[in-house]
Design a protein around this motif. Sequence first.
Motif, PDB file in Angstrom:
ATOM      1  N   ILE A 227     -17.414  -9.246 -29.629  1.00 59.02           N
ATOM      2  CA  ILE A 227     -16.493 -10.365 -29.416  1.00 59.02           C
ATOM      3  C   ILE A 227     -15.678 -10.589 -30.683  1.00 59.02           C
ATOM      4  CG2 ILE A 227     -16.319 -12.827 -28.918  1.00 59.02           C
ATOM      5  CD1 ILE A 227     -19.046 -12.613 -27.516  1.00 59.02           C
ATOM      6  N   GLY A 228     -14.370 -10.775 -30.529  1.00 56.51           N
ATOM      7  CA  GLY A 228     -13.505 -11.080 -31.667  1.00 56.51           C
ATOM      8  C   GLY A 228     -12.153 -11.530 -31.146  1.00 56.51           C
ATOM      9  N   GLY A 229     -11.246 -11.841 -32.055  1.00 58.96           N
ATOM     10  CA  GLY A 229      -9.939 -12.252 -31.572  1.00 58.96           C
ATOM     11  C   GLY A 229      -8.990 -12.700 -32.660  1.00 58.96           C
ATOM     12  N   LEU A 230      -7.784 -13.022 -32.237  1.00 60.87           N
ATOM     13  CA  LEU A 230      -6.710 -13.491 -33.102  1.00 60.87           C
ATOM     14  C   LEU A 230      -6.088 -14.738 -32.505  1.00 60.87           C
ATOM     15  CD1 LEU A 230      -5.007 -10.048 -33.799  1.00 60.87           C
ATOM     16  CD2 LEU A 230      -6.572 -11.276 -35.323  1.00 60.87           C
TER      17      LEU A 230
ATOM     18  N   LEU B  49     -23.729 -21.257 -36.078  1.00 62.61           N
ATOM     19  CA  LEU B  49     -22.344 -20.882 -36.313  1.00 62.61           C
ATOM     20  C   LEU B  49     -22.347 -19.433 -36.777  1.00 62.61           C
ATOM     21  CD1 LEU B  49     -19.298 -21.583 -36.694  1.00 62.61           C
ATOM     22  CD2 LEU B  49     -19.877 -22.232 -39.048  1.00 62.61           C
ATOM     23  N   MET B  50     -21.867 -18.518 -35.918  1.00 59.02           N
ATOM     24  CA  MET B  50     -21.888 -17.098 -36.259  1.00 59.02           C
ATOM     25  C   MET B  50     -20.881 -16.775 -37.361  1.00 59.02           C
ATOM     26  SD  MET B  50     -22.352 -15.130 -32.617  1.00 59.02           S
ATOM     27  CE  MET B  50     -20.728 -15.586 -31.959  1.00 59.02           C
ATOM     28  N   GLY B  51     -19.745 -17.463 -37.328  1.00 64.37           N
ATOM     29  CA  GLY B  51     -18.699 -17.184 -38.296  1.00 64.37           C
ATOM     30  C   GLY B  51     -17.388 -17.796 -37.860  1.00 64.37           C
ATOM     31  N   LYS B  52     -16.318 -17.437 -38.571  1.00 65.58           N
ATOM     32  CA  LYS B  52     -15.010 -18.020 -38.293  1.00 65.58           C
ATOM     33  C   LYS B  52     -13.916 -17.003 -38.582  1.00 65.58           C
ATOM     34  CE  LYS B  52     -14.406 -19.988 -42.940  1.00 65.58           C
ATOM     35  NZ  LYS B  52     -14.359 -21.235 -43.736  1.00 65.58           N
ATOM     36  N   HIS B  53     -12.748 -17.290 -38.034  1.00 67.98           N
ATOM     37  CA  HIS B  53     -11.536 -16.542 -38.363  1.00 67.98           C
ATOM     38  C   HIS B  53     -10.429 -17.533 -38.670  1.00 67.98           C
ATOM     39  CE1 HIS B  53      -8.074 -14.028 -38.433  1.00 67.98           C
ATOM     40  NE2 HIS B  53      -7.567 -14.590 -37.362  1.00 67.98           N
ATOM     41  N   ARG B  54      -9.806 -17.369 -39.826  1.00 68.02           N
ATOM     42  CA  ARG B  54      -8.659 -18.201 -40.213  1.00 68.02           C
ATOM     43  C   ARG B  54      -7.363 -17.457 -39.922  1.00 68.02           C
ATOM     44  NH1 ARG B  54     -10.332 -20.664 -46.177  1.00 68.02           N
ATOM     45  NH2 ARG B  54     -11.639 -22.404 -45.413  1.00 68.02           N
ATOM     46  N   LYS B  55      -6.437 -18.136 -39.294  1.00 64.76           N
ATOM     47  CA  LYS B  55      -5.129 -17.561 -38.944  1.00 64.76           C
ATOM     48  C   LYS B  55      -4.454 -16.986 -40.189  1.00 64.76           C
ATOM     49  CE  LYS B  55      -1.295 -18.995 -35.951  1.00 64.76           C
ATOM     50  NZ  LYS B  55      -0.726 -20.183 -35.263  1.00 64.76           N
ATOM     51  N   LEU B  56      -3.999 -15.736 -40.073  1.00 61.96           N
ATOM     52  CA  LEU B  56      -3.415 -15.043 -41.212  1.00 61.96           C
ATOM     53  C   LEU B  56      -2.046 -15.581 -41.601  1.00 61.96           C
ATOM     54  CD1 LEU B  56      -4.235 -11.345 -40.259  1.00 61.96           C
ATOM     55  CD2 LEU B  56      -5.431 -12.780 -41.924  1.00 61.96           C
TER      56      LEU B  56
ATOM     57  N   LEU C 122       3.823 -25.992 -42.734  1.00 64.21           N
ATOM     58  CA  LEU C 122       3.776 -27.315 -43.372  1.00 64.21           C
ATOM     59  C   LEU C 122       2.345 -27.833 -43.461  1.00 64.21           C
ATOM     60  CD1 LEU C 122       6.700 -29.078 -41.452  1.00 64.21           C
ATOM     61  CD2 LEU C 122       6.783 -28.193 -43.796  1.00 64.21           C
ATOM     62  N   ILE C 123       1.503 -27.437 -42.498  1.00 67.14           N
ATOM     63  CA  ILE C 123       0.182 -28.055 -42.401  1.00 67.14           C
ATOM     64  C   ILE C 123      -0.974 -27.093 -42.611  1.00 67.14           C
ATOM     65  CG2 ILE C 123       0.915 -29.993 -40.961  1.00 67.14           C
ATOM     66  CD1 ILE C 123      -0.003 -28.414 -38.497  1.00 67.14           C
ATOM     67  N   TRP C 124      -0.770 -25.787 -42.386  1.00 69.05           N
ATOM     68  CA  TRP C 124      -1.863 -24.824 -42.462  1.00 69.05           C
ATOM     69  C   TRP C 124      -1.625 -23.789 -43.555  1.00 69.05           C
ATOM     70  CZ3 TRP C 124      -1.304 -24.049 -36.532  1.00 69.05           C
ATOM     71  CH2 TRP C 124      -2.000 -25.072 -35.854  1.00 69.05           C
ATOM     72  N   GLY C 125      -2.689 -23.464 -44.272  1.00 73.62           N
ATOM     73  CA  GLY C 125      -2.646 -22.364 -45.219  1.00 73.62           C
ATOM     74  C   GLY C 125      -2.871 -21.030 -44.526  1.00 73.62           C
ATOM     75  N   GLU C 126      -2.808 -19.940 -45.304  1.00 76.63           N
ATOM     76  CA  GLU C 126      -2.984 -18.593 -44.770  1.00 76.63           C
ATOM     77  C   GLU C 126      -4.431 -18.126 -44.947  1.00 76.63           C
ATOM     78  OE1 GLU C 126      -0.215 -16.142 -46.868  1.00 76.63           O
ATOM     79  OE2 GLU C 126       1.439 -16.628 -45.520  1.00 76.63           O
ATOM     80  N   GLY C 127      -4.981 -17.516 -43.902  1.00 72.96           N
ATOM     81  CA  GLY C 127      -6.267 -16.867 -44.027  1.00 72.96           C
ATOM     82  C   GLY C 127      -6.117 -15.507 -44.690  1.00 72.96           C
TER      83      GLY C 127
ATOM     84  N   TYR D  25      -6.640 -25.193 -42.434  1.00 77.83           N
ATOM     85  CA  TYR D  25      -6.474 -23.852 -41.877  1.00 77.83           C
ATOM     86  C   TYR D  25      -6.631 -23.919 -40.362  1.00 77.83           C
ATOM     87  CZ  TYR D  25      -7.100 -22.342 -46.691  1.00 77.83           C
ATOM     88  OH  TYR D  25      -6.953 -22.169 -48.041  1.00 77.83           O
ATOM     89  N   CYS D  26      -5.866 -23.091 -39.669  1.00 78.89           N
ATOM     90  CA  CYS D  26      -6.009 -22.934 -38.228  1.00 78.89           C
ATOM     91  C   CYS D  26      -7.097 -21.882 -38.008  1.00 78.89           C
ATOM     92  CB  CYS D  26      -4.691 -22.484 -37.612  1.00 78.89           C
ATOM     93  SG  CYS D  26      -4.732 -22.354 -35.821  1.00 78.89           S
ATOM     94  N   THR D  27      -8.205 -22.283 -37.404  1.00 88.78           N
ATOM     95  CA  THR D  27      -9.425 -21.485 -37.433  1.00 88.78           C
ATOM     96  C   THR D  27     -10.065 -21.381 -36.058  1.00 88.78           C
ATOM     97  OG1 THR D  27      -9.855 -22.141 -39.732  1.00 88.78           O
ATOM     98  CG2 THR D  27     -11.748 -21.391 -38.456  1.00 88.78           C
TER      99      THR D  27
END
Length: 311
Positions: free
Chosen positions: A164-167, A129-136, A144-149, A117-119
């Motif tokens: 604080i947050g982001g995409l 580690l506060m947390g994570k976001h996986r690319k939707l 080909l290489i990354w799954g969906e968040g 995953y692209c995270t």
Amino acid sequence: MKAKKFIVGCVQATPSIFNKEKTLDIIYNWIKKAAEQDVKLLVFPESFIPVYPAGLGFGTVVGSRTEEGRDLFKEYWNNSIEAEGKESKKIAEWAKEFGMFISIGVTEKDTVSKSLYCTILYYSPKGELMGKHRKLKPTAAERLIWGEGDGSTLTTFNTELGKIGGLICWENYMPLARMSMYQKGVEIYLAPTADCRDSWNSSMIHIACEGRCYVIGANQLIRKTDYPEHLQKQLAEDRPEILSRGGSVIVSPLGKVLAGPLYNEEGLLTAEVDHDEIIRAKMDFDVIGHYARNDIFEYAAKDQPEIKNQN
């Protein structure tokens, strides 16, 4: 108590491609440089570990895969990291060592499913580690290489620096994904990317104006010659020598470019965040407040996490 003014930083650099150990050394050096400039929040680009693999095709065309492509995927997987693995814990230790919030784009491996995953990983000055976001939605050949968040990682963090947050990259072109950040009251919006076109800089300015928030866009500098020799042979021949020229930028809540865009070189961009500027910007536009028309429009996002309090 929320800090009213502080320095944020944005790293534009070249990782040690497909080498997570050497890339960790690079990360540490940039964190140290940022600390020397009193940076309180430091942002690294999309998939800085082990690299955004620009120019690689992983041996795939529609309807066909090669053994060489599978081997390349395995090498990429081996140099990706777990969200709570040993490499991540090192970054958390450095966040504590330097008293800094750190955000870094990685390719995250799920050791159960074996998917990647692209995270974005977020670390606090407490060494956590506060947390994570996986690319939707991975874009085009990224699939080909990354799954969906999913919606469970559309998250923001309530910190002493603000919300604080982001995409990630082209998620920022998804209006409803942006709205999920605005609905959470994001004040410092992070946008790690692999897009180095002039139009991306325009998008960063637009998001700052739309969300009335500070925007930090971070990109890598990648040349063909930065790849190990055995990977240079697999790069698409029609690709330019500079695969990513960067374009990292920091933008104010009224769309003023405070630092950058930086092209064709490595560097650390810094700028001062002043929460009073967010209030001033909200006077004439507030996408979730006085400029919203909730009597006409409805917004919903599934599986939304609660805003995590890190104060």
